[in-house]
Design a protein around this motif. Structure first.
Motif, PDB file in Angstrom:
ATOM      1  N   GLY A   1      -6.217  -4.228   3.823  1.00  0.00           N
ATOM      2  CA  GLY A   1      -6.355  -4.996   5.048  1.00  0.00           C
ATOM      3  C   GLY A   1      -5.117  -5.792   5.389  1.00  0.00           C
ATOM      4  O   GLY A   1      -5.141  -6.698   6.215  1.00  0.00           O
ATOM      5  N   SER A   2      -4.003  -5.441   4.741  1.00  0.00           N
ATOM      6  CA  SER A   2      -2.734  -6.134   4.964  1.00  0.00           C
ATOM      7  C   SER A   2      -1.609  -5.214   4.531  1.00  0.00           C
ATOM      8  O   SER A   2      -1.820  -4.260   3.780  1.00  0.00           O
ATOM      9  CB  SER A   2      -2.704  -7.440   4.173  1.00  0.00           C
ATOM     10  N   SER A   3      -0.402  -5.516   4.985  1.00  0.00           N
ATOM     11  CA  SER A   3       0.744  -4.683   4.619  1.00  0.00           C
ATOM     12  C   SER A   3       1.379  -5.102   3.300  1.00  0.00           C
ATOM     13  O   SER A   3       2.289  -4.433   2.804  1.00  0.00           O
ATOM     14  CB  SER A   3       1.806  -4.738   5.734  1.00  0.00           C
ATOM     15  N   ILE A   4       0.902  -6.209   2.710  1.00  0.00           N
ATOM     16  CA  ILE A   4       1.500  -6.701   1.473  1.00  0.00           C
ATOM     17  C   ILE A   4       0.490  -7.513   0.679  1.00  0.00           C
ATOM     18  O   ILE A   4      -0.408  -8.140   1.258  1.00  0.00           O
ATOM     19  CB  ILE A   4       2.762  -7.558   1.785  1.00  0.00           C
ATOM     20  N   ALA A   5       0.609  -7.463  -0.635  1.00  0.00           N
ATOM     21  CA  ALA A   5      -0.231  -8.280  -1.523  1.00  0.00           C
ATOM     22  C   ALA A   5       0.685  -8.998  -2.499  1.00  0.00           C
ATOM     23  O   ALA A   5       1.658  -8.429  -2.982  1.00  0.00           O
ATOM     24  CB  ALA A   5      -1.231  -7.406  -2.280  1.00  0.00           C
ATOM     25  N   ILE A   6       0.358 -10.254  -2.795  1.00  0.00           N
ATOM     26  CA  ILE A   6       1.200 -11.065  -3.664  1.00  0.00           C
ATOM     27  C   ILE A   6       0.332 -11.758  -4.711  1.00  0.00           C
ATOM     28  O   ILE A   6      -0.785 -12.191  -4.424  1.00  0.00           O
ATOM     29  CB  ILE A   6       1.989 -12.118  -2.855  1.00  0.00           C
TER      30      ILE A   6
ATOM     31  N   PRO B   1       0.827  -1.213   0.000  1.00  0.00           N
ATOM     32  CA  PRO B   1       0.000   0.000   0.000  1.00  0.00           C
ATOM     33  C   PRO B   1       0.860   1.261   0.000  1.00  0.00           C
ATOM     34  O   PRO B   1       1.895   1.314   0.672  1.00  0.00           O
ATOM     35  CB  PRO B   1      -0.806  -0.118   1.300  1.00  0.00           C
ATOM     36  N   GLN B   2       0.439   2.257  -0.782  1.00  0.00           N
ATOM     37  CA  GLN B   2       1.220   3.486  -0.887  1.00  0.00           C
ATOM     38  C   GLN B   2       0.949   4.444   0.268  1.00  0.00           C
ATOM     39  O   GLN B   2       1.747   5.355   0.514  1.00  0.00           O
ATOM     40  CB  GLN B   2       0.910   4.182  -2.217  1.00  0.00           C
ATOM     41  N   ASP B   3      -0.186   4.284   0.955  1.00  0.00           N
ATOM     42  CA  ASP B   3      -0.487   5.155   2.093  1.00  0.00           C
ATOM     43  C   ASP B   3      -1.440   4.445   3.043  1.00  0.00           C
ATOM     44  O   ASP B   3      -1.797   3.282   2.840  1.00  0.00           O
ATOM     45  CB  ASP B   3      -1.068   6.494   1.620  1.00  0.00           C
ATOM     46  N   ILE B   4      -1.876   5.159   4.073  1.00  0.00           N
ATOM     47  CA  ILE B   4      -2.704   4.566   5.121  1.00  0.00           C
ATOM     48  C   ILE B   4      -4.068   4.138   4.593  1.00  0.00           C
ATOM     49  O   ILE B   4      -4.661   3.156   5.056  1.00  0.00           O
ATOM     50  CB  ILE B   4      -2.853   5.554   6.316  1.00  0.00           C
ATOM     51  N   ILE B   5      -4.587   4.840   3.587  1.00  0.00           N
ATOM     52  CA  ILE B   5      -5.881   4.466   3.004  1.00  0.00           C
ATOM     53  C   ILE B   5      -5.740   3.146   2.249  1.00  0.00           C
ATOM     54  O   ILE B   5      -6.600   2.260   2.346  1.00  0.00           O
ATOM     55  CB  ILE B   5      -6.400   5.575   2.062  1.00  0.00           C
ATOM     56  N   GLY B   6      -4.657   3.036   1.500  1.00  0.00           N
ATOM     57  CA  GLY B   6      -4.410   1.776   0.798  1.00  0.00           C
ATOM     58  C   GLY B   6      -4.281   0.613   1.764  1.00  0.00           C
ATOM     59  O   GLY B   6      -4.752  -0.500   1.498  1.00  0.00           O
ATOM     60  N   LEU B   7      -3.635   0.859   2.897  1.00  0.00           N
ATOM     61  CA  LEU B   7      -3.490  -0.176   3.917  1.00  0.00           C
ATOM     62  C   LEU B   7      -4.853  -0.606   4.439  1.00  0.00           C
ATOM     63  O   LEU B   7      -5.114  -1.797   4.640  1.00  0.00           O
ATOM     64  CB  LEU B   7      -2.622   0.347   5.061  1.00  0.00           C
TER      65      LEU B   7
END
Length: 348
Positions: free
Chosen positions: A52-57, A42-48
Motif C-alpha cells: 500500500g506504499s512505494s517504500i517501507a522503513i 516492493p519488487q513488483d506491482i503485487i508487492g506494491l
C-alpha cells in the motif's frame, strides 16, 4: 515540513545515531525515536498493492521482507560507498528518523550525528550531503566521543562503544580525540550473530535457522559466562517445535571477539602518559547494545589484569547513549565553534 509565512525561524537541536542495526534521535524537548536501520521497496506491482506504499522503513520492512527489495544502508556503521540504492535508502532512513521527533514548525534543525571512529572521508562526505537536505546545520562526531561527552569522562578515560556493525574505541585526553586516539573494529553484534548461526547449524543441521533468529537469541540470552544455567529454547525442526540446548554456542559466539576488544584497549592504555595510565584504567566505559551481553565487564577486566587495577563502567542507556551525547554537544557548544569539534555541513 511546512513553514508558516512571516514567522522567524529559531534553532532546534537534535542528536542522531545512525546505526547498523537501529537508528535513534533525541531532541532538545526530550522526544526520542528509534527505527530499525532497514529500508525496502516492493519488487513488483503485487508487492506494491500488498504494502500500500512505494517504500517501507524499519520494522515494517523487516516484517514484509519476503516481497521487498531490502537495503541495510549502514553496513559497518557507515553508508555503503558507490551503491546508489543504499545511498537512497540512507536518505529515506534519515528522513524517517527525523520525522519521529515531531519537530515543531518554523525551526532550523541543527543536528549532531554520531559516526564510527574511523569512518572514511568519503562516507562522511556522503552522509553530510544527505543530512544537509534535512537539516540546516550538520556536524558529524565520532560515536565514542559522544558517549564520553554524555558521561562527562573527557579526560583520562577509555570509551568502548559496542555496536552491531563495529566496535569503536576512544582514548579521551581532555581534548577532541584525533585519529591516533581512536580505533574502529569491524566486529560487533552482526559478527556474533553469524558465529552463533554457524555454530547452531553445525550442531543442529535439521533445525530451521536464520540470521534473524540468531540475533534474537543473542539479544535475549547473550552471555560469556560458561558456568551459567543451561540455555534451552524451542526451535523448529521441519516446522515442529523442539527443545534445543544452545548454551555452549551462545557463550562461544559472544566470546569470539573479546580478545580483539582487550587488544584495542591495551593499545589505548599505552597511548597515555605513564603518569595517567592508572586513572585511565579506572575509567573504562562500555556502551552500545553489545555492552549488555552478560559477563563482558568481568572477562575484559580479567584480560587486562596484568596492567593493574581496572574499573569498567556500563552506561545506563545502551540505545540512546550516542544520540544523547551528540545532542549534549550540540546544546553546549555554540554553532560558530562546531567546526572545531566535528565535520561540518550547512544546507543552502
Amino acid at each position: 515540513m511546512a513553514k508558516s509565512k512571516g514567522m522567524l525561524e529559531s534553532n532546534y537541536f537534535v542528536g542522531i545515531d545512525l546505526g547498523t542495526s537501529r537508528s535513534e534521535i533525541v531532541t532538545e524537548d526530550g522526544i526520542r525515536g528509534v527505527a530499525e536501520s532497514v529500508v525496502g521497496w516492493p519488487q513488483d506491482i503485487i508487492g506494491l498493492k500488498v504494502l500500500g506504499s512505494s517504500i517501507a522503513i524499519g520494522v515494517t520492512a523487516l516484517e514484509l521482507r519476503e516481497f521487498l527489495e531490502i537495503s541495510f544502508p549502514l553496513e559497518n556503521g557507515t553508508i555503503k560507498e558507490g551503491v546508489d540504492r543504499d545511498i537512497e535508502a540512507a536518505e529515506e532512513l534519515l528522513k524517517h528518523v527525523i520525522s519521529l521527533a515531531l519537530i515543531p514548525e518554523n525551526k532550523k534543525i541543527c543536528g549532531v550525528i554520531g559516526v564510527p571512529a574511523k569512518a572514511s572521508s568519503q562516507s562522511k562526505k556522503i552522509l553530510r550531503e544527505i543530512a544537509a537536505k534535512q537539516l540546516s546545520q550538520v556536524m558529524l562526531i565520532s560515536e565514542p566521543f559522544a558517549i564520553a561527552y554524555r558521561e562527562e569522562r573527557l579526560n583520562n578515560s577509555i570509551i568502548v562503544d559496542m555496536g552491531a556493525g563495529t566496535t569503536n574505541f576512544c582514548a579521551m585526553k581532555g581534548k577532541v580525540p584525533d585519529e591516533n586516539n581512536q580505533e574502529s573494529l569491524k566486529k560487533g553484534g552482526n559478527f556474533v550473530d553469524q558465529i552463533l548461526l554457524d555454530a547452531l547449524k553445525h550442531k543442529y543441521p535439521d533445525t530451521q535457522l536464520t540470521i534473524n533468529i540468531a540475533k534474537r537469541l543473542k539479544e535475549k540470552y547473550g552471555t560469556v559466562e560458561s558456568g551459567a544455567d543451561n540455555i534451552v529454547v524451542k526451535l523448529r525442526v521441519k516446522g515442529k517445535l523442539q527443545a534445543h540446548d544452545i548454551t555452549e554456542e551462545v557463550v562461544h559466539a559472544c566470546s569470539s571477539f573479546v580478545p580483539n576488544i582487550v587488544e584495542e584497549i591495551e593499545r589505548l592504555i599505552m597511548s597515555f602518559d605513564p603518569d595517567f595510565q592508572v586513572e585511565a584504567m579506572k575509567n573504562i566505559v562500555l556502551a552500545g547494545g553489545m555492552s549488555r551481553i552478560k559477563g563482558y565487564p568481568a572477562v575484559i577486566k580479567e584480560g587486562l589484569s596484568e596492567y593493574g587495577e581496572v574499573n569498567i563502567h556500563i552506561i545506563d542507556d545502551e540505545t540512546y547513549g550516542v544520540a544523547e551525547g551528540a545532542l549534549k554537544i550540540g546544546n553546549d557548544i555554540p554553532l560558530k565553534y562546531w567546526s572545531q569539534v566535528g565535520d561540518m555541513e550547512e544546507s543552502e
